[in-house]
Scaffold this motif. Sequence first.
Motif, PDB file in Angstrom:
ATOM      1  N   SER A  69       0.845  -1.194   0.000  1.00 40.17           N
ATOM      2  CA  SER A  69       0.000   0.000   0.000  1.00 40.17           C
ATOM      3  C   SER A  69       0.876   1.238   0.000  1.00 40.17           C
ATOM      4  N   THR A  70       0.486   2.221  -0.810  1.00 38.39           N
ATOM      5  CA  THR A  70       1.193   3.505  -0.810  1.00 38.39           C
ATOM      6  C   THR A  70       0.274   4.596  -0.265  1.00 38.39           C
ATOM      7  N   TYR A  71       0.884   5.631   0.295  1.00 39.49           N
ATOM      8  CA  TYR A  71       0.155   6.710   0.959  1.00 39.49           C
ATOM      9  C   TYR A  71       0.728   8.055   0.546  1.00 39.49           C
ATOM     10  N   ARG A  72      -0.078   9.091   0.730  1.00 41.10           N
ATOM     11  CA  ARG A  72       0.418  10.464   0.642  1.00 41.10           C
ATOM     12  C   ARG A  72      -0.227  11.259   1.756  1.00 41.10           C
ATOM     13  N   GLU A  73       0.357  12.392   2.072  1.00 39.27           N
ATOM     14  CA  GLU A  73      -0.234  13.250   3.085  1.00 39.27           C
ATOM     15  C   GLU A  73      -1.514  13.859   2.541  1.00 39.27           C
ATOM     16  N   GLN A 128       8.564   7.730  -1.074  1.00 38.81           N
ATOM     17  CA  GLN A 128       7.194   7.235  -1.018  1.00 38.81           C
ATOM     18  C   GLN A 128       6.902   6.591   0.334  1.00 38.81           C
ATOM     19  N   PHE A 129       5.686   6.830   0.840  1.00 37.28           N
ATOM     20  CA  PHE A 129       5.240   6.185   2.070  1.00 37.28           C
ATOM     21  C   PHE A 129       4.536   4.884   1.695  1.00 37.28           C
ATOM     22  N   HIS A 130       4.841   3.812   2.401  1.00 39.91           N
ATOM     23  CA  HIS A 130       4.172   2.542   2.090  1.00 39.91           C
ATOM     24  C   HIS A 130       4.173   1.631   3.296  1.00 39.91           C
ATOM     25  N   THR A 131       3.375   0.577   3.212  1.00 40.77           N
ATOM     26  CA  THR A 131       3.452  -0.528   4.147  1.00 40.77           C
ATOM     27  C   THR A 131       3.092  -1.799   3.399  1.00 40.77           C
TER      28      THR A 131
END
Length: 199
Positions: A69-73, A128-131
């Motif tokens: 999963s990727t994220y953004r603010e 990139q933000f992810h988990t």
Amino acid sequence: MEIEQVIENSYRDLHVKGFDYVCLKLTPEHTRKVYFFDGKVSQLPEVVSPHDHRYDFTTTVLAGVMSNSTYREAKGCEDDIGTTYNEFEWRTPLNGGDGFTFKKETELFETQRFQYANGEVYFMRAEQFHTIRMKQEGTVIMLDQFADRVPVGQPTRTFMLDRKAPDMSGLYNKFTPDQLLYRLRQIEALGVSTGIALS
């Protein structure tokens, strides 16, 4: 790498129990690591909290199934409602750091979630933000890590729902030679050369 170097740079229970990693190559330009997800770690909602990295990398699934999963603010707009996280600076103990330091509250918005099976590959940029989430017991992934884009002395970012940083006691354990040989044989059985003569 010699087997002594592999032991020196590999860890059992990395970040969480049952999350082992074996380092097969370590240079400033390219590091190759193989991760094993056994036991309860495969049942967690997510293996680690959303985070960024010091480096770009590719992930190859060697066995099992996982999701990324990727994220953004979040922008704060009505149609862009995020989830409130606690943002921490992360300084890894593997580089002499002291772990997590709370910074502020931040809203993150999950932008995509893709599932990957045996043989599939994806690429992530350092910023990139992810988990990741494991979908099968015994999933194994290989990470090819490229040159650092964030210096070792500077923190990366991790986002947690809990304001309190997790207890890291009992983590970052070393392999015994027999434990490492077992993992190396598993890696070779999955078609990846370890470059080490296994007797």
